[in-house]
Structure formats: C-alpha cells, structure tokens
Scaffold this motif. Structure first.
Motif, mmCIF file in Angstrom:
data_model
loop_
_atom_site.group_PDB
_atom_site.id
_atom_site.type_symbol
_atom_site.label_atom_id
_atom_site.label_comp_id
_atom_site.label_asym_id
_atom_site.label_seq_id
_atom_site.Cartn_x
_atom_site.Cartn_y
_atom_site.Cartn_z
ATOM 1 N N THR A 192 -22.276 -10.729 21.491
ATOM 2 C CA THR A 192 -23.497 -11.090 20.760
ATOM 3 C C THR A 192 -23.346 -10.976 19.253
ATOM 4 N N THR A 193 -22.164 -10.602 18.765
ATOM 5 C CA THR A 193 -21.894 -10.605 17.319
ATOM 6 C C THR A 193 -20.879 -11.684 17.001
ATOM 7 N N HIS A 194 -20.918 -12.145 15.765
ATOM 8 C CA HIS A 194 -19.997 -13.199 15.361
ATOM 9 C C HIS A 194 -18.547 -12.752 15.507
ATOM 10 N N GLU A 195 -18.245 -11.519 15.130
ATOM 11 C CA GLU A 195 -16.865 -11.046 15.181
ATOM 12 C C GLU A 195 -16.333 -11.032 16.615
ATOM 13 N N ALA A 196 -17.135 -10.510 17.546
ATOM 14 C CA ALA A 196 -16.688 -10.442 18.938
ATOM 15 C C ALA A 196 -16.535 -11.829 19.538
ATOM 16 N N PHE A 197 -17.510 -12.713 19.270
ATOM 17 C CA PHE A 197 -17.452 -14.070 19.825
ATOM 18 C C PHE A 197 -16.268 -14.838 19.249
ATOM 19 N N ALA A 198 -16.089 -14.752 17.929
ATOM 20 C CA ALA A 198 -15.037 -15.543 17.273
ATOM 21 C C ALA A 198 -13.657 -15.168 17.802
ATOM 22 N N ALA A 199 -13.438 -13.866 18.058
ATOM 23 C CA ALA A 199 -12.127 -13.447 18.569
ATOM 24 C C ALA A 199 -11.854 -14.063 19.939
ATOM 25 N N GLN A 200 -12.864 -14.055 20.834
ATOM 26 C CA GLN A 200 -12.700 -14.655 22.165
ATOM 27 C C GLN A 200 -12.541 -16.167 22.068
ATOM 28 N N TYR A 201 -13.318 -16.775 21.178
ATOM 29 C CA TYR A 201 -13.280 -18.236 21.018
ATOM 30 C C TYR A 201 -11.894 -18.688 20.551
ATOM 31 N N GLU A 202 -11.324 -17.993 19.580
ATOM 32 C CA GLU A 202 -10.020 -18.398 19.045
ATOM 33 C C GLU A 202 -8.920 -18.203 20.082
ATOM 34 N N GLY A 252 -28.638 -18.946 18.900
ATOM 35 C CA GLY A 252 -30.085 -19.104 18.838
ATOM 36 C C GLY A 252 -30.600 -20.366 19.490
ATOM 37 N N GLY A 253 -29.701 -21.236 19.937
ATOM 38 C CA GLY A 253 -30.141 -22.474 20.572
ATOM 39 C C GLY A 253 -30.714 -23.473 19.598
ATOM 40 N N GLU A 254 -30.363 -23.344 18.310
ATOM 41 C CA GLU A 254 -30.939 -24.205 17.271
ATOM 42 C C GLU A 254 -30.108 -25.475 17.113
ATOM 43 N N LEU A 255 -30.036 -26.293 18.130
ATOM 44 C CA LEU A 255 -29.198 -27.492 18.110
ATOM 45 C C LEU A 255 -30.032 -28.736 18.360
ATOM 46 N N LEU A 256 -29.785 -29.746 17.526
ATOM 47 C CA LEU A 256 -30.365 -31.059 17.788
ATOM 48 C C LEU A 256 -29.384 -31.936 18.557
ATOM 49 N N THR A 257 -28.099 -31.730 18.320
ATOM 50 C CA THR A 257 -27.046 -32.437 19.062
ATOM 51 C C THR A 257 -26.003 -31.419 19.493
ATOM 52 N N LEU A 258 -25.137 -31.808 20.382
ATOM 53 C CA LEU A 258 -24.081 -30.925 20.843
ATOM 54 C C LEU A 258 -23.049 -30.700 19.742
ATOM 55 N N PRO A 259 -22.252 -29.615 19.839
ATOM 56 C CA PRO A 259 -21.160 -29.415 18.881
ATOM 57 C C PRO A 259 -20.141 -30.551 18.970
ATOM 58 N N ARG A 260 -19.186 -30.529 18.043
ATOM 59 C CA ARG A 260 -18.146 -31.552 18.038
ATOM 60 C C ARG A 260 -17.343 -31.495 19.342
ATOM 61 N N PRO A 261 -16.728 -32.636 19.748
ATOM 62 C CA PRO A 261 -16.045 -32.691 21.054
ATOM 63 C C PRO A 261 -15.008 -31.592 21.269
ATOM 64 N N ASP A 262 -14.182 -31.289 20.254
ATOM 65 C CA ASP A 262 -13.165 -30.255 20.440
ATOM 66 C C ASP A 262 -13.803 -28.887 20.673
ATOM 67 N N ALA A 263 -14.892 -28.590 19.944
ATOM 68 C CA ALA A 263 -15.591 -27.326 20.147
ATOM 69 C C ALA A 263 -16.173 -27.253 21.557
ATOM 70 N N CYS A 264 -16.708 -28.392 22.033
ATOM 71 C CA CYS A 264 -17.238 -28.430 23.401
ATOM 72 C C CYS A 264 -16.151 -28.115 24.422
ATOM 73 N N ARG A 265 -14.953 -28.659 24.205
ATOM 74 C CA ARG A 265 -13.846 -28.409 25.142
ATOM 75 C C ARG A 265 -13.500 -26.923 25.202
ATOM 76 N N VAL A 266 -13.493 -26.264 24.029
ATOM 77 C CA VAL A 266 -13.154 -24.846 24.001
ATOM 78 C C VAL A 266 -14.248 -24.014 24.667
ATOM 79 N N LEU A 267 -15.508 -24.338 24.391
ATOM 80 C CA LEU A 267 -16.608 -23.595 25.000
ATOM 81 C C LEU A 267 -16.578 -23.718 26.524
ATOM 82 N N GLU A 268 -16.316 -24.924 27.014
ATOM 83 C CA GLU A 268 -16.249 -25.122 28.464
ATOM 84 C C GLU A 268 -15.092 -24.333 29.074
ATOM 85 N N HIS A 269 -13.957 -24.309 28.371
ATOM 86 C CA HIS A 269 -12.806 -23.545 28.865
ATOM 87 C C HIS A 269 -13.093 -22.047 28.825
#
Length: 446
Positions: A17-27, A57-74
């Motif tokens: 739930t923090t940027h630091e923890a999420f970013a490490a897992q995401y990378e 926060g769910g503050e999205l009007l459109t989905l993230p960029r395609p590459d970001a979507c691929r990483v999130l799904e993985h």
C-alpha cells in the motif's frame, strides 16, 4: 474519495500500500516478464509515486499504457479490466454505514443485464489488439540494418556481415513470437524473409549450398505468406544461384524458369533470366535458349529503365544492365562462344573497372582468361596474367564463384603446364586456395 477497485484490494492483501513497496514488486515483475516474453524494453519500466496514487485510488479515465498493463497482469494474475473495476462486497463496512434511504435508492436501481459487456473490457481488448512488441522505430532499425548489410557486402564480405544478418533474423523471429497489429506483423514477415534471403546468398559465397537452400526456402515461404512478390522472386533467384554453384544446372534453370513464368514482366525477372536461366543453360549447352534468355533480360532492362552500371550483387533492387551482360559473358564462356565473350567483356570493361566490387572485376577477368585459352590460337600469357590479377583482387576474401572459376582456369591451362606463365599461375592459385575459407569451399565442391 478513493474508489475501491480489485487492484486496491489485492494490494492491501499483499501489504503493498506504499509506493516504495509496490514499486519494488512492480520492477521485479517487469524484469521477469521481459525475460519470459523476450522483450527487453519491459525491464526498464518503473512507476512514479503519482502513477501509484492514481492506480491505488482508482482515479483513472483510461487504462494505463499497454506495457504497464502487461506487467500488472503478470504481477497480480488478473486482467486489467478486472483490476481497475470496482470491487463489490455486499457485506462491506461502507454498505453498512450507508443511510437507509441511500441503500433503498441503490437497491431500487435496475440490475445490470447479464449479457451487457463492461465498457472497460471493450477498451482493454481494443488496446490489446492494436498494441504490440514491435513499434515503428524497431521496424525501421531492422530495415536499415539489412540495407546496411547489402550496401557494405561487396566491401566487407560474408564473413564480417553474416553475424549482423543473423542477429536481424533472430530478432525478427523473436518479435514474431509476440503480438503485433497486422501492419507491423506484415513488415516483420518481410524483414525476416529478407534477412533469410541475405543469409542464403552469403551461404552460396561461402560454399555452404545446403544451408543456402534452407535459408532461401524460408525467405520464399515467408514472403509468399504476405504476398510480397518482389522478395519472393528475389529468393527464387538466389535459390537458383545456389543450385548453379552446387553444379545442379537443370534444377537451377527449372527454379528460375518457374519464377519467371509467374511474373514474366517483373523487374526481378531480369536477374532470374540472366543469372538464373542463361548461365545454367550455358552449362547444359543449349545455345538457342541462352540467347533467348539473355535477349529477354535485356528487353526487360529497357522496359524497367534498369541502371546502366554494375549494381551490387546482393541488392534487392533490379539488376543493372552491366551486371546482366556480365552474366551473359559467363554463359558464353560455357558455350565456348569466344568472340561473343570478348565483345561483351570489352563493352562493359569501363563500368566493371570503376565498380566497387573486387569480386566482379575478378570474375570478369577469369571469364576473359578462359575465353583467351579457348581461342584457336590461345593467348596463354595474357590469360594467366588475368588469372593472377583475379586472385590478387580477392586477396583474403575468397568466395565460391571466384574459387570455382580460378580452379577451372587452372584445369583449362593444364595442356600448357610447362609454360612459365601457367606454372606461375598454378603456384599463386595454390597459395591463394590454401586459406581456410578457400579450403572449406574446396571441401564442399568435392
């Protein structure tokens, strides 16, 4: 107020739930996916604190960029259409704290129809279909790499340039294992076909005819898959070229003839007729067919306003007129049409001598040298001098065509083996052909 999405719930469950923890897992997920998909671009993806806040926060009007979507799904194991959808929980604290009137209003709303699609699903699928792993910059890079190989080929030769062509082919094949929209996929097929074709041509020059046949067949099949007639005919011409130097003259002619029949007025048919048909027919002794093939090639040269000069031997562009005549010279050597050989060679002499191709200058010298020995009164000294010049022009970059013709010249001069000029040529040929590359050609020819 933040919207409770499935993404938010999953991150809460995983204590990200923090940027630091999420970013490490995401990378870490991006690095793993880059390796799995063989897409090195993904390994450099990062998430800014602002991006994380918007996603969480769910503050999205459109989905993230395609590459970001691929990483999130993985990373999270769920489609992005679900990750950014509102998570419903009928027993949530939020529902319990609502005013009765609010709950009544919510329950009075008509339930969604079961056959309705989530708009976010539609947007996600569209982006998946139109996104890919090969952008315009990547395609342009591959194309310019192949153009560079072709433009430098007659200066650097197959041994230096073969690794670059192999890399282009490998990258094109790797990208084709992924996903692209139709336009990009068609271009990848074209580039993969041309990389294979160039490698097929190089394999002829290094004397590996079986490998050349495999590459040419791949180039032909890939180009036919996308209806690329230009590359298809070029690949057929290179396959005929390979069969010719493998000594399979009837097959070389049949291969070129079938391609010409498919597109008799195409510019690539100039090469098919001159390099494919005429030279093979010369080896089989069909004088009339040689004349017809050369004449048809020259008429096509006029029709397409082919360049006058000696075009690159490996170019995908139409044959120039001087190269067509150089092939005619080789055809007439096989037929022992000595006078015709000497006339045609003299006609193109200035263009050949001013070309950047040392191989072409060597090959024309060897053809003329052979014709000088075929005359009623052989000019042995001149013929052997031309033979030695040819060997020196190639130096330490032998190719199979020069090897075969210089070997044939030595055999043709055997009746005058005691002549000093013939002995000198024989000594120089033995030294030149002792190079590892030439020895490999001798082995493949035996």
């Amino acid at each position: 107020m933040p919207r409770t999405t499935l993404l938010r719930q999953l991150l809460q469950q995983r204590h990200l739930t923090t940027h630091e923890a999420f970013a490490a897992q995401y990378e870490r997920a991006a690095a793993r996916l880059a390796e799995l998909d063989r897409d090195p671009r993904l390994a450099s993806l990062q998430v800014s604190s602002r991006q994380f806040d918007r996603w969480y926060g769910g503050e999205l009007l459109t989905l993230p960029r395609p590459d970001a979507c691929r990483v999130l799904e993985h990373m999270l194991g769920r489609p992005v259409s679900e990750l950014f959808s509102t998570a419903y929980d009928g027993d949530s604290a939020h529902d319990r704290d609502e005013e009765p009137s609010t709950r009544q209003q919510a329950t009075s709303a008509p339930p969604p129809r079961k056959d309705d699609e989530n708009p976010l699903d539609i947007v996600t699928r569209t982006r998946q279909l139109t996104a890919g792993n090969a952008d315009d910059a990547t395609l342009a890079f591959l194309d310019s790499s192949l153009e560079g190989v072709a433009s430098r080929y007659e200066q650097d030769g197959p041994y230096i340039l073969r690794p670059q062509a192999r890399q282009v082919r490998q990258l094109a094949h790797t990208l084709l294992d992924g996903r692209q929209p139709p336009r990009a996929r068609r271009e990848l097929f074209r580039l993969a076909a041309r990389a294979s074709g160039l490698l097929g041509y190089m394999a002829v020059n290094t004397g590996d005819f079986a490998l050349s046949e495999a590459y040419c067949t791949e180039a032909r099949d890939l180009s036919r898959e996308i209806g690329d007639l230009d590359t298809d005919l070029w690949a057929c011409g290179t396959l005929s070229f390979s069969l010719y130097y493998a000594g399979r003259y009837d097959e070389a002619d049949a291969c070129a003839a079938a391609a010409v029949e498919r597109a008799p007025r195409h510019a690539q048919s100039i090469r098919l007729l001159a390099n494919g048909r005429a030279r093979a027919l010369g080896k089989t002794g069909d004088r009339r067919a040689v004349e017809q093939a050369v004449g048809q090639a020259l008429r096509l040269s006029d029709l397409h306003e082919a360049p006058v000069g000696l075009t690159s031997c490996i170019s995908f562009e139409p044959y120039g007129r001087a190269r067509t005549l150089a092939n005619a010279v080789t055809s007439h050597v096989a037929l022992r049409n000595t006078a015709q050989v000497l006339r045609d060679a003299e006609h193109i002499d200035d263009l050949v001598e001013h070309s950047a191709s040392s191989w072409s200058r060597a090959l024309v010298r060897l053809d003329v040298a052979t014709a000088l020995l075929q005359q009623r009164t052989p000019d042995i000294d001149h013929a052997m001098a031309l033979g030695r010049e040819a060997l020196r022009l190639c130096g330490d970059t032998p190719i199979s065509s020069v090897y075969q013709r210089s070997r044939d010249l030595r055999e043709q001069a055997e009746p005058w083996r005691d002549h000093p000029a013939v002995r000198d040529y024989g000594d120089e040929f033995r030294t030149w052909s002792s190079q590892p590359a030439a020895l490999a050609m001798a082995s493949s020819a035996s």
